[in-house]
Design an enzyme around this catalytic site. Structure first.
Site, PDB file in Angstrom:
ATOM      1  N   VAL A   1      -3.739  -9.915  -0.118  1.00 61.13           N
ATOM      2  CA  VAL A   1      -4.702 -10.763   0.569  1.00 61.13           C
ATOM      3  C   VAL A   1      -5.827  -9.855   1.029  1.00 61.13           C
ATOM      4  O   VAL A   1      -5.581  -8.781   1.604  1.00 61.13           O
ATOM      5  CB  VAL A   1      -4.056 -11.493   1.762  1.00 61.13           C
ATOM      6  CG1 VAL A   1      -5.100 -12.275   2.559  1.00 61.13           C
ATOM      7  CG2 VAL A   1      -2.938 -12.426   1.279  1.00 61.13           C
TER       8      VAL A   1
ATOM      9  N   GLU B   1      -3.606   0.890  -2.007  1.00 61.64           N
ATOM     10  CA  GLU B   1      -2.382   1.669  -2.176  1.00 61.64           C
ATOM     11  C   GLU B   1      -2.658   3.109  -2.596  1.00 61.64           C
ATOM     12  O   GLU B   1      -1.747   3.838  -2.962  1.00 61.64           O
ATOM     13  CB  GLU B   1      -1.452   0.979  -3.175  1.00 61.64           C
ATOM     14  CG  GLU B   1      -0.888  -0.317  -2.637  1.00 61.64           C
ATOM     15  CD  GLU B   1       0.123  -0.977  -3.546  1.00 61.64           C
ATOM     16  OE1 GLU B   1       0.259  -0.583  -4.731  1.00 61.64           O
ATOM     17  OE2 GLU B   1       0.790  -1.915  -3.076  1.00 61.64           O
TER      18      GLU B   1
ATOM     19  N   TYR C   1       6.908  -8.597   6.312  1.00 59.61           N
ATOM     20  CA  TYR C   1       8.059  -9.044   5.529  1.00 59.61           C
ATOM     21  C   TYR C   1       9.300  -9.202   6.403  1.00 59.61           C
ATOM     22  O   TYR C   1      10.053 -10.158   6.258  1.00 59.61           O
ATOM     23  CB  TYR C   1       8.338  -8.073   4.377  1.00 59.61           C
ATOM     24  CG  TYR C   1       7.208  -7.949   3.385  1.00 59.61           C
ATOM     25  CD1 TYR C   1       6.432  -9.046   3.015  1.00 59.61           C
ATOM     26  CD2 TYR C   1       6.894  -6.731   2.812  1.00 59.61           C
ATOM     27  CE1 TYR C   1       5.397  -8.935   2.107  1.00 59.61           C
ATOM     28  CE2 TYR C   1       5.861  -6.606   1.896  1.00 59.61           C
ATOM     29  CZ  TYR C   1       5.114  -7.706   1.548  1.00 59.61           C
ATOM     30  OH  TYR C   1       4.089  -7.586   0.649  1.00 59.61           O
TER      31      TYR C   1
END
Length: 160
Positions: free
Chosen positions: A87, A24, A131
């Site tokens: 993951v 990130e 998602y």
């Protein structure tokens, strides 16, 4: 395989948190220690919970979900806020992320929680697509705000 984390998992959870922070682009912000994670997950009053994804063949930990309870005043019940889902890149596409989310939704249904919520960085298109494929929808009318560091100290009555 998905299982509830145990105290012996703290070092790998800590390593995965660091990997997530690097992914990130915020590795310098991930300052939590193993001791802090242990206390949060397994201390006298746990504030968070975690699940581990393990490779079915090797048993290696390949991912985790770390979550805590929130509360909806509109619904009048708890929900789950998913703080981290990660993951390892080499294990992606193997169903581990979906399995972790499936376990959290199972907990929601079993306990009568009516929401499972999380945040995703707006540039993280692979995760957003994943998602959406599960039926999750962004809450585009909401903006996340955060107080931290000097602003938090100042508003809390302590000058930095």
């Amino acid at each position: 395989m998905i299982r509830t984390a145990v105290p012996a998992d703290v070092p790998v959870i800590h390593a995965l948190v660091r990997d997530l922070a690097t992914y990130e682009k915020a590795a310098d912000e991930a300052v939590a220690t193993e001791e802090q994670l242990h206390e949060a997950l397994f201390g006298e009053r746990p504030a968070a919970f975690a699940h581990i994804a393990q490779d079915d063949t090797s048993g290696e930990t390949v991912g985790f979900a770390l979550w805590f309870l929130n509360f909806s005043t509109w619904r009048g019940v708890h929900g789950i806020y998913l703080e981290d889902l990660y993951v390892r890149p080499e294990a992606r596409g193997g169903g581990h992320g979906k399995a972790l989310l499936t376990e959290l939704t199972r907990i929601c249904v079993e306990r009568g929680y009516e929401r499972l919520e999380w945040s995703v960085l707006d540039w993280n298109e692979p995760s957003i697509a994943f998602y959406r494929s599960l039926g999750a929808r962004p809450q585009s009318e909401w903006t996340v705000f955060r107080l931290t560091d000097d602003a938090l100290s100042t508003l809390g009555g302590r000058r930095p």
